[in-house]
Scaffold this active site. Structure first.
Site, mmCIF file in Angstrom:
data_model
loop_
_atom_site.group_PDB
_atom_site.id
_atom_site.type_symbol
_atom_site.label_atom_id
_atom_site.label_comp_id
_atom_site.label_asym_id
_atom_site.label_seq_id
_atom_site.Cartn_x
_atom_site.Cartn_y
_atom_site.Cartn_z
ATOM 1 N N ASP A 95 0.856 -1.200 0.000
ATOM 2 C CA ASP A 95 0.000 0.000 0.000
ATOM 3 C C ASP A 95 0.887 1.244 0.000
ATOM 4 O O ASP A 95 0.896 2.017 0.941
ATOM 5 C CB ASP A 95 -0.884 -0.075 1.257
ATOM 6 C CG ASP A 95 -1.959 0.996 1.308
ATOM 7 O OD1 ASP A 95 -2.084 1.772 0.349
ATOM 8 O OD2 ASP A 95 -2.666 1.030 2.332
ATOM 9 N N ARG A 96 1.625 1.428 -1.094
ATOM 10 C CA ARG A 96 2.659 2.464 -1.118
ATOM 11 C C ARG A 96 2.122 3.838 -1.499
ATOM 12 O O ARG A 96 2.768 4.840 -1.250
ATOM 13 C CB ARG A 96 3.763 2.010 -2.094
ATOM 14 C CG ARG A 96 4.901 2.960 -2.349
ATOM 15 C CD ARG A 96 5.672 3.283 -1.075
ATOM 16 N NE ARG A 96 6.740 4.219 -1.351
ATOM 17 C CZ ARG A 96 6.580 5.528 -1.591
ATOM 18 N NH1 ARG A 96 5.379 6.056 -1.574
ATOM 19 N NH2 ARG A 96 7.613 6.292 -1.833
ATOM 20 N N LYS A 97 0.935 3.866 -2.107
ATOM 21 C CA LYS A 97 0.301 5.136 -2.516
ATOM 22 C C LYS A 97 1.305 6.064 -3.209
ATOM 23 O O LYS A 97 1.532 7.197 -2.779
ATOM 24 C CB LYS A 97 -0.328 5.854 -1.321
ATOM 25 C CG LYS A 97 -1.416 5.056 -0.621
ATOM 26 C CD LYS A 97 -2.102 5.855 0.457
ATOM 27 C CE LYS A 97 -3.188 5.098 1.170
ATOM 28 N NZ LYS A 97 -2.684 4.049 2.089
ATOM 29 N N ARG A 332 -6.896 -3.418 12.049
ATOM 30 C CA ARG A 332 -7.018 -3.575 13.497
ATOM 31 C C ARG A 332 -8.190 -4.448 13.930
ATOM 32 O O ARG A 332 -8.127 -5.077 14.981
ATOM 33 C CB ARG A 332 -7.073 -2.184 14.146
ATOM 34 C CG ARG A 332 -5.692 -1.524 14.161
ATOM 35 C CD ARG A 332 -5.776 -0.036 14.436
ATOM 36 N NE ARG A 332 -6.305 0.688 13.280
ATOM 37 C CZ ARG A 332 -6.473 2.008 13.235
ATOM 38 N NH1 ARG A 332 -6.163 2.739 14.303
ATOM 39 N NH2 ARG A 332 -6.953 2.593 12.151
HETATM 40 P P1 BMP Z 1 -7.466 -0.433 9.935
HETATM 41 O O1 BMP Z 1 -8.436 -1.504 9.437
HETATM 42 O O2 BMP Z 1 -6.640 -0.882 11.075
HETATM 43 O O3 BMP Z 1 -8.138 0.902 10.171
HETATM 44 O O4 BMP Z 1 -6.384 -0.216 8.777
HETATM 45 C C1 BMP Z 1 -6.724 0.296 7.521
HETATM 46 C C2 BMP Z 1 -5.576 0.183 6.558
HETATM 47 O O5 BMP Z 1 -6.001 0.612 5.273
HETATM 48 C C3 BMP Z 1 -4.354 1.028 6.889
HETATM 49 O O6 BMP Z 1 -3.208 0.307 6.472
HETATM 50 C C4 BMP Z 1 -4.511 2.274 6.027
HETATM 51 O O7 BMP Z 1 -3.247 2.789 5.635
HETATM 52 C C5 BMP Z 1 -5.251 1.739 4.827
HETATM 53 N N1 BMP Z 1 -6.183 2.689 4.172
HETATM 54 C C6 BMP Z 1 -7.279 3.226 4.823
HETATM 55 O O8 BMP Z 1 -7.494 2.987 6.007
HETATM 56 N N2 BMP Z 1 -8.138 4.040 4.142
HETATM 57 C C7 BMP Z 1 -7.978 4.345 2.818
HETATM 58 O O9 BMP Z 1 -8.791 5.033 2.246
HETATM 59 C C8 BMP Z 1 -6.857 3.800 2.154
HETATM 60 C C9 BMP Z 1 -5.975 2.979 2.843
HETATM 61 O O10 BMP Z 1 -4.942 2.453 2.204
#
Ligand code: BMP
Length: 361
Positions: A95-97, A332
């Site tokens: 997920d390097r964006k 998470r």
């Molecule tokens: P979590 O489910 O713990 O909130 O993590 C979400 C993951 O998705 C993170 O790695 C974040 O960088 C990525 N992400 C996001 O949450 N929303 C986006 O719109 C794009 C993402 O890449």
């Protein structure tokens, strides 16, 4: 059209070989779940990938938040992850964006310490800087594909640079070097390392076979014996919408992502978005959606709070059945559970049920 088609049907329509593979994998594993493996150590990353591997089709990484990442292309963290991907049947999504000028993103994608292209089947880009960078990344991926059959030979030789500029003691190599670095090492060298200098020559003739999508099936046997090897291709997702509060991406930006995807069907697999963006003729693209969480078991009716830092959550049902996306990305929600493995299975079931519900099954 997308909403009523099965993943198997879309596997037939997709233009990108990795997308076709992914749709088939989803049917086979009955999973439309991606784990966002945001753990802080390389050891923790490999452990969770191995444990949760059977329940997911994509493993999403942020390599730059992981300490102890081993950059060795043959034995390092990327290569080990790639082996786990083959063992369990999932794709790796870094997920390097990427967001920069084309030349810079090419270098960030293929070079540097991490060499993302070697181990990540999929990466993503924010196209705020303009859609030419999609072409730049596509070109880098095409070049990578062409090179991956070379033999590996990395050697360092110390030799002498003759007056006429030829180097004595160049390491033998029967394949064309990808890089050859000639560095002066002698204290008596002149400023440019010319003329009679002692030099160190590093010849790198790289192969990506070892860390790439495919490879020899010498890993422990998969729990899903029907899984084929992933094709040796690389794919891009366009970051079209974000889950976070106050996100500044406009409708126009999102639409530009759809257009860029259509322009590069051989490289763009689809989108990271909060809803399906396809028009009827575009169901070849896949949608992956972060910002996904389930209420704890037994508290199904409770609203899911954000994380206090801008993240907003929706349930798999809302995202897949309601908004028409295909894969939910969960971090998470799984990682912080008392038992991440059974929690991953709970998410897998819910997300798959939402997909079946969308089909009216
Ligand atoms: P979590 O489910 O713990 O909130 O993590 C979400 C993951 O998705 C993170 O790695 C974040 O960088 C990525 N992400 C996001 O949450 N929303 C986006 O719109 C794009 C993402 O890449």
């Amino acid at each position: 059209a997308t909403l009523t088609q099965t993943f198997a049907e879309r596997a037939e329509k997709a233009t990108h070989p990795l997308t076709r593979y992914l749709f088939r994998l989803m049917e086979l594993k009955q999973s439309n779940l991606c784990l966002s493996a945001d753990v802080t150590t390389a050891r923790g990353l490999l452990a969770i990938a191995d444990k949760v591997g059977p329940y997911i089709v994509v493993l999403k990484t942020h390599y730059d938040l992981i300490s102890g990442w081993d950059y060795n292309p043959q034995t390092g963290t990327g290569a080990k992850l790639a082996a786990l991907a083959r063992k369990h049947g999932f794709l790796i999504f870094e997920d390097r964006k990427f967001v920069d000028i084309g030349k810079t993103v090419q270098m960030q994608y293929t070079a540097g310490t991490a060499r993302i292209i070697d181990w990540a089947h999929i990466t993503n880009a924010n196209i705020d800087a303009g859609k030419d960078m999609v072409r730049a990344l596509a070109e880098a991926a095409a070049k990578w594909k062409g090179r991956r059959h070379c033999e590996v030979k990395t050697s360092v030789t110390v030799g002498a640079l003759d007056e006429d500029g030829t180097v004595n003691g160049v390491s033998p190599s029967h394949v064309e070097p990808l890089e050859e670095q000639i560095r002066p090492v002698s204290p008596e060298r002149d400023a440019d390392g010319r003329k009679g200098s002692i030099v160190s020559i590093t010849t790198v003739t790289q192969s990506f076979e070892h860390a790439g999508a495919s490879g020899h099936a010498d890993d422990a046997e998969s729990v899903f014996p029907g899984i084929e090897e992933a094709p040796a291709d690389r794919g891009l997702l366009l970051l079209a919408q974000m889950s976070s509060k106050g996100c500044l991406m406009t409708r126009e930006y999102t639409q530009a992502c759809v257009e860029a995807a259509r322009d590069h069907r051989d490289f763009v697999m689809g989108f990271v978005s909060q809803e399906a963006l396809n028009s009827a003729d575009d169901d070849a693209f896949i949608h992956m959606t972060p910002g996904c969480k389930l209420p704890p078991p037994g508290e199904e009716d409770k609203p899911i709070d954000g994380d206090g830092l801008g993240q907003q959550y929706n349930t798999p049902d809302k995202l897949i059945k309601g908004a028409g996306t295909d894969i939910v990305i969960v971090g998470r929600g799984i990682l912080e559970a008392a038992d991440p493995v059974s929690e991953a299975e709970r998410y897998r079931k819910r997300a798959w049920k939402a997909y079946l519900g969308r089909l009216g099954k």
